[in-house]
Design an enzyme around this catalytic site. Structure first.
Site, PDB file in Angstrom:
ATOM      1  N   LYS A 195       9.400  -2.010   0.924  1.00 39.03           N
ATOM      2  CA  LYS A 195       8.208  -1.570   0.200  1.00 39.03           C
ATOM      3  C   LYS A 195       8.531  -1.420  -1.280  1.00 39.03           C
ATOM      4  O   LYS A 195       7.707  -1.703  -2.142  1.00 39.03           O
ATOM      5  CB  LYS A 195       7.703  -0.249   0.770  1.00 39.03           C
ATOM      6  CG  LYS A 195       6.432   0.277   0.127  1.00 39.03           C
ATOM      7  CD  LYS A 195       6.032   1.633   0.723  1.00 39.03           C
ATOM      8  CE  LYS A 195       4.761   2.156   0.067  1.00 39.03           C
ATOM      9  NZ  LYS A 195       4.421   3.524   0.522  1.00 39.03           N
ATOM     10  N   GLN A 196       9.733  -0.939  -1.563  1.00 38.11           N
ATOM     11  CA  GLN A 196      10.125  -0.710  -2.952  1.00 38.11           C
ATOM     12  C   GLN A 196      11.640  -0.755  -3.091  1.00 38.11           C
ATOM     13  O   GLN A 196      12.366  -0.691  -2.103  1.00 38.11           O
ATOM     14  CB  GLN A 196       9.602   0.635  -3.440  1.00 38.11           C
ATOM     15  CG  GLN A 196      10.235   1.842  -2.765  1.00 38.11           C
ATOM     16  CD  GLN A 196       9.482   3.120  -3.049  1.00 38.11           C
ATOM     17  OE1 GLN A 196       8.403   3.332  -2.537  1.00 38.11           O
ATOM     18  NE2 GLN A 196      10.053   3.977  -3.873  1.00 38.11           N
ATOM     19  N   GLU A 244      10.086   3.072   2.227  1.00 41.10           N
ATOM     20  CA  GLU A 244       9.431   3.618   3.419  1.00 41.10           C
ATOM     21  C   GLU A 244       9.139   2.559   4.477  1.00 41.10           C
ATOM     22  O   GLU A 244       8.514   2.862   5.492  1.00 41.10           O
ATOM     23  CB  GLU A 244       8.152   4.342   3.012  1.00 41.10           C
ATOM     24  CG  GLU A 244       8.441   5.578   2.156  1.00 41.10           C
ATOM     25  CD  GLU A 244       7.182   6.227   1.603  1.00 41.10           C
ATOM     26  OE1 GLU A 244       6.099   5.630   1.731  1.00 41.10           O
ATOM     27  OE2 GLU A 244       7.289   7.330   1.047  1.00 41.10           O
ATOM     28  N   TRP A 273       8.719  13.356  -5.218  1.00 41.77           N
ATOM     29  CA  TRP A 273       9.936  13.059  -5.978  1.00 41.77           C
ATOM     30  C   TRP A 273       9.626  12.239  -7.230  1.00 41.77           C
ATOM     31  O   TRP A 273      10.440  12.168  -8.142  1.00 41.77           O
ATOM     32  CB  TRP A 273      10.929  12.304  -5.099  1.00 41.77           C
ATOM     33  CG  TRP A 273      10.550  10.866  -4.853  1.00 41.77           C
ATOM     34  CD1 TRP A 273       9.365  10.396  -4.367  1.00 41.77           C
ATOM     35  CD2 TRP A 273      11.359   9.711  -5.087  1.00 41.77           C
ATOM     36  NE1 TRP A 273       9.384   9.034  -4.274  1.00 41.77           N
ATOM     37  CE2 TRP A 273      10.589   8.581  -4.704  1.00 41.77           C
ATOM     38  CE3 TRP A 273      12.651   9.528  -5.575  1.00 41.77           C
ATOM     39  CZ2 TRP A 273      11.073   7.281  -4.795  1.00 41.77           C
ATOM     40  CZ3 TRP A 273      13.135   8.230  -5.660  1.00 41.77           C
ATOM     41  CH2 TRP A 273      12.351   7.130  -5.280  1.00 41.77           C
ATOM     42  N   ASP A 274       8.419  11.631  -7.273  1.00 42.31           N
ATOM     43  CA  ASP A 274       7.989  10.898  -8.470  1.00 42.31           C
ATOM     44  C   ASP A 274       8.203  11.750  -9.716  1.00 42.31           C
ATOM     45  O   ASP A 274       8.590  11.252 -10.778  1.00 42.31           O
ATOM     46  CB  ASP A 274       6.483  10.593  -8.413  1.00 42.31           C
ATOM     47  CG  ASP A 274       6.034   9.916  -7.142  1.00 42.31           C
ATOM     48  OD1 ASP A 274       6.815   9.872  -6.187  1.00 42.31           O
ATOM     49  OD2 ASP A 274       4.890   9.441  -7.115  1.00 42.31           O
TER      50      ASP A 274
END
Length: 791
Positions: A597-598, A502, A375-376
């Site tokens: 994580k993000q 994640e 998806w980046d």
């Protein structure tokens, strides 16, 4: 420990180049990534020419891969069955130089002077070394490399050798199949790195050599793809090559000759590749004709050979045109300017032939993440591509559209309608072995739909929206409508999914997923498309309006998912040596804690900026930023953009600087595996969407600038709705100008501004940073030292 910024004597500031002025052992792998060259199709790592001086040298062709069976400890229905992994294609960069019998090596020879340079303006790699040889001779070698632009499969390498006294030079130019060479396995216990194949990968299909020319070809053992390489050597000497040898995994051309003082020996290595598959189109050129034998591919590779000067001219022209559209200048900060241009240079190298295949997470600079498309591509890279090279953006979306049949089959396998795109893939099949952090990320469907809608808004491309784009929006919307359900409270719920973060997996009503699904459904419902019935359109609209969006009334914060606020807080006394957490804690340990994580909920509020109030965005940032580890390189840029929007400019600069130097300073200690291309896209977004405050997909293009203190200016261009819009932000003022195309109306902090060929200047009032939110922070039960301090 940082790399580039920690030693500015070794890496001097140059706003148009990355320069290294001394060789210090220990960081070769990361530097091989930083000095890579590529054009989106072909990439070569920036390793030194002697193999003994390199750590992980290699050459890659985007999409050329091998498949392998995924072995699950306990298999289940619908698990990914076959993995895909990008391959090291046969590498032509290696050259062995001996002077009077001494092999020149940074590891063993005395170096009197050293400098190498990656030139952003021309796309040329150059390494110049002065060697003090044991024979007493002072020898200078100068190596230059360049990849083709129009000649996308071509590479040029030039080597020059001179000395201050008479010497005998023995030069061997080598082509080697590195894929089947033994090397250290960097994949142990790190899912971010590429694994190794158990057996042989490339079978020799052709090995011919004569008079300085090599023709070699291989076939992948399982997927039956072919790769051929053609290499011609041209020297400025009448002496023919001493030898030309071609074997199954190695070819070499050797020159042995005397050199008089200050005489220069010049060797030009012309390299070209061609790839294809049995019963598949030829990928070597524009003509799509079946190729069934390696001999034909070898001929195709030979036909693509170009001189070094031809490739140099192509590259200079390519980057002259590129920087005219894509450059971003920061006044008053040369260190950040160099970092920004390095990141933009890497984006150009990863995408200039976009559409030939997807855009791998590492571009064509390394094997990290096994060369997969995630998806980046849509969320982090396509925004940059949409506003700098919209034609290339459409090609990438067309590439996704070609995956629709495989995505439809995958949707059926997971009992949903429409299509379900694979979380990670090269050939369109799901290659994620760990479904909790892979297949469960259904939000990739929304990412593709979002990129399609964003491209259509930015370009006004109605033909795309009526065709491929509309089909992408509609088929992804059908998946969401069947994945979720209406609960007894009347809200539409989506259960059993993983969002961008994640560290929380397989949850119910992930905010990001639901917000982006809502966008996807609304966008599809707005299309007047013959394949969509009124009933289906009404259903999509109803689902969108009833979408469940978790909210904690006590904290007054949108919850990341339905249960996130009930999780145990993470123990923030965990030492930094145990980050990233995924390498030191079992997933189940991480999943039951409040730790990110993000950016997840914050990213949702950025992408769907009109759906949330300023207070909601600020409170979300205040709540989630402190518990976000930044273990993902995708996070810092997003956190920086939102920090800028809510008024925390110093925090925005801190996050932006982290993103800008993620690879240059090897901040995640895995730069060796390739450039973090998505983070480079995030650097573009942090400047354009963050500090310039640009937002799209509204009634008008919108700007809400936040120029950091100490920056003299920020300037960039956007290719927007058939126009070239220049924006220049200065303290207290935003200047806009349409450099090409019709006048345009723009909203600046809610005021409509007519922008034409003459610069329009908008005065900006200074803004006061808001008071940060205060939240109760219970001690984590794991924080025993914190509890003991209370006794």
């Amino acid at each position: 420990m940082s790399l580039v910024t920690s030693d500015r004597h070794r890496f001097p500031l140059d706003e148009w180049a990355l320069v290294e002025t001394s060789h210090i052992p220990g960081s070769e792998g990361a530097l091989e990534t930083l000095f890579s060259l590529g054009n989106g199709h072909l990439g070569i790592r920036g390793a030194h020419m002697a193999e003994s001086d390199s750590t992980l040298p290699g050459t890659f062709l985007n999409g050329f891969h091998e498949t392998f069976d995924i072995r699950h400890a306990e298999s289940a229905y619908g698990f990914a069955k076959q993995g895909q992994r990008i391959l090291y294609v046969p590498d032509a960069h290696e050259t062995i130089v001996r002077v009077d019998g001494e092999q020149l090596s940074l590891a063993t020879s005395e170096v009197a002077d050293f400098q190498r340079r990656l030139d952003f303006a021309t796309g040329v790699y150059e390494c110049r070394i002065v060697w003090q040889c044991t024979s007493g001779a002072r020898v200078t070698t100068r190596e230059r490399r360049v990849v083709g632009a129009e000649s996308r499969a071509s590479l040029g390498i030039e080597l020059e050798i001179s000395a201050d006294r008479r010497i005998v030079a023995d030069v061997s130019s080598v082509v080697v199949n590195r894929q089947d060479q033994p090397r250290d396995d960097h994949s142990d216990h790190d899912p971010r790195r590429a694994g190794r194949h158990a057996g042989r990968v490339l079978d020799s299909a052709l090995a011919e050599g004569m008079n300085g020319s090599l023709r070699l070809a291989w076939t992948t053992v399982t997927s039956r793809q072919h790769v051929a390489i053609a290499v011609d050597h041209v020297a400025n000497t009448p002496m023919p090559p001493f030898s030309t040898e071609a074997e199954a995994d190695r070819g070499s051309v050797r020159y042995v000759l005397p050199l008089d003082p200050h005489e220069t020996f010049r060797l030009e290595k012309r390299v070209s590749y061609a790839v294809g598959a049995e019963n598949a189109p030829d990928l070597a050129g524009d003509a799509l004709e079946p190729v069934g034998c390696t001999a034909a591919l070898s001929e195709a590779a030979a036909a693509s050979l170009r001189t070094f000067d031809e490739l140099l001219a192509e590259s200079k022209d390519r980057f002259e045109r590129y920087w005219a559209k894509a450059d971003i200048t920061i006044g008053g900060s040369p260190e950040l300017q160099q970092a920004v241009r390095w990141n933009l240079f890497q984006l150009a190298q990863a995408t200039s032939h976009a559409g030939v295949a997807g855009i791998p997470a590492k571009g064509v600079t390394g094997s990290g993440y096994e060369g997969h498309y995630f998806w980046d591509q849509e969320i982090y890279v396509l925004p940059y591509l949409t506003y700098t090279d919209p034609d290339a953006a459409r090609q990438v979306l067309r590439f996704r559209h070609e995956m629709l049949p495989a995505a439809a089959a995958r949707a059926a396998e997971l009992n949903v309608d429409g299509v379900l795109f694979p979380w990670r893939t090269i050939n369109g099949q799901e290659a994620s072995a760990y479904y909790a952090a892979g297949t469960a990320q259904f939000h990739i469907n929304a990412a593709i739909a979002y990129a399609a809608a964003r491209y259509a808004w930015a370009t006004g491309d109605r033909e795309f929206l009526a065709g491929e784009g509309g089909e992408l929006l509609i088929e992804t919307a059908r998946m969401w409508a069947s994945l979720g359900f209406f609960g007894k409270n009347g809200h539409f719920h989506i259960h059993g999914v993983t969002g961008p973060d994640e560290y929380t997996a397989v949850v119910n009503d992930n905010l990001y997923t639901n917000v982006m699904a809502r966008f996807n459904l609304r966008a599809a419902a707005s299309l007047a498309h013959p394949s969509v019935s009124d009933t289906e359109r009404l259903l999509w609209s109803h689902i969108a309006e009833r979408m469940a969006l978790p909210y904690d009334p006590d904290m007054r914060v949108h919850a990341q998912d339905a249960d996130f606020m009930t999780l145990e807080p993470w123990d923030w006394e965990t030492p930094r040596s145990q980050y990233p957490l995924l390498l030191h804690f079992h997933p189940l340990v991480i999943y039951r804690h409040q730790v990110l994580k993000q950016a997840d909920a914050v990213l949702a509020m950025l992408l769907q900026w009109q759906d949330f109030t300023a207070e909601e965005k600020q409170r979300a940032f205040d709540f989630y930023d402190p518990i976000t580890t930044g273990d993902s390189t995708l996070s810092a840029c997003v956190q920086g953009i939102m920090a800028a929007e809510v008024g925390y400019t110093p925090e925005a600069v801190r996050h932006f600087s982290t993103a800008a130097f993620i690879d240059l300073d090897n901040l995640h200690e895995n730069t060796i595996d390739g450039v973090h291309t998505a983070s480079a896209g995030g650097v573009w977004a942090a400047l354009v969407n963050g500090f310039a405050g640009f937002r799209d997909q509204g009634a008008l293009p919108y700007f809400d600038p936040r120029l950091p203190e100490g920056w003299e200016s920020l300037e960039f261009r956007l290719q927007l709705q058939g126009r070239s819009l220049r924006a220049r932000l200065m303290p207290g003022r935003l200047e806009l100008e349409v450099e090409a195309g019709d006048p345009l109306e723009v909203s600046v902090r809610g005021s409509i501004v007519a922008v034409g060929a003459e610069p329009a200047s908008v005065e900006l009032e200074s803004l006061t940073a808001p008071q940060p939110s205060v939240f109760p922070r219970p001690f984590p039960t794991a924080g025993l030292s914190a509890l003991s301090s209370l006794s």
